[in-house]
Design an enzyme around this catalytic site. Structure first.
Site, PDB file in Angstrom:
ATOM      1  CE  LYS A 146      -4.254   1.831   2.088  1.00  0.00           C
ATOM      2  NZ  LYS A 146      -5.031   1.355   0.538  1.00  0.00           N
ATOM      3  CG  LEU A 202      -4.925  -3.645  -0.760  1.00  0.00           C
ATOM      4  CD1 LEU A 202      -2.929  -3.101  -0.621  1.00  0.00           C
ATOM      5  CD2 LEU A 202      -5.281  -2.090  -0.207  1.00  0.00           C
TER       6      LEU A 202
END
Length: 280
Positions: A146, A202
């Site tokens: 991230k 993610l």
């Protein structure tokens, strides 16, 4: 109640200018971040968010400079000082302030935190669902991190907006990966399906919450890659993220999904998600 910010040891006003010109987040996007949702003053799945933040930092060889427990206490303190019951807290760590040079500098990391009122989706969006557009996935190959390097995501989100859509859903090598800021799910014959975790997506915290809910509710949960055609032909499609929670998709590339309304599985998952929040 007010928005607040923190930068390298000081609690400041949200609009105070604080970032030096040689800050590496500004210069290179050299950092990582998380966003945590607070409901009635309580953070949702805070440990999971912090675990992911430290994993992302390790992946880019970034020393945060604080232990996880210390950072948690700081975030809770700032959220408490804001007086906001429902808030979005962003925490960002960069490689620090140093003269511009691609090589890692010998300096402490920079830590910034902001606490702002939570962004709520309208009742109309919740009840009617949203439209998406399918676009090529032009991001790098380490999307599990991230990081601050979000330009491809920004461009994809803007393209969706310009086409009158809520989100862009990305396609790599003929398979759906994820949205520009969401994880993507399809429902077929009552089974919830989403792409397996890999370097290309993610590991969403709300994705994890939905996986837990399906287990509790006895809803089949299948992790497999699927093609755009399968998404278009699904009974239901929905998105998840910290700020969107569980959000129905009712059209993709101008084609209606299912009967054009949020489906029963999506509605059930959203209701269970809200119960999960209330049980904190």
């Amino acid at each position: 109640m007010m928005s607040l910010a923190y930068f390298n040891g000081n609690i400041i006003g949200i609009d105070d200018p604080v970032i030096p010109i040689d800050e590496r987040g500004h210069q290179f996007g050299d950092g990582v971040y998380e966003v945590i949702r607070f409901y009635q003053g309580k953070p949702f799945m805070l440990k999971e968010h912090l675990d992911r933040l430290f994993m992302s930092a390790k992946a880019i060889k970034l020393e945060i400079g604080k232990e996880q427990e210390e950072l948690e206490a700081l975030m809770l303190e700032l959220a408490g000082k804001s007086g906001l019951a429902d808030a979005d807290l962003y925490v960002q760590v960069t490689r620090g302030v140093a003269p511009r040079n691609h090589l890692f500098p010998k300096c402490p990391a920079s830590l910034s935190i902001t606490v702002k009122p939570a962004r709520e989706l309208s009742h109309q969006v919740r009840s009617e669902g949203v439209h998406i557009v399918l676009l090529p996935d032009e991001r790098w190959q380490n999307c599990y991190i991230k990081s601050l390097n979000l330009l491809p995501n920004v461009l994809a989100k803007q393209e969706a907006f310009e086409q009158g859509c809520f989100e862009s859903v990305l396609v790599r090598d003929g398979m759906i990966t994820e949205g520009s800021s969401t994880n993507v799910f399809i429902v077929k014959e009552g089974k919830v399906q989403t792409r397996p975790l890999s370097r290309y997506i993610l590991a969403g915290i709300t994705r994890l919450a939905v996986k837990e809910i399906t287990g509790e509710q006895g809803i089949p949960f299948i992790e497999r890659a699927f093609r755009p055609e399968e998404l278009l032909e699904a009974d239901e499609v929905f998105l998840t993220s910290t700020t969107s929670e569980v959000l129905a998709v009712t059209a993709a590339d101008g084609r209606q999904i299912g009967d054009g309304q949020p489906g029963p599985v999506t509605r059930r998952l959203y209701e269970c998600f809200q119960q999960k929040i209330k049980a904190m």
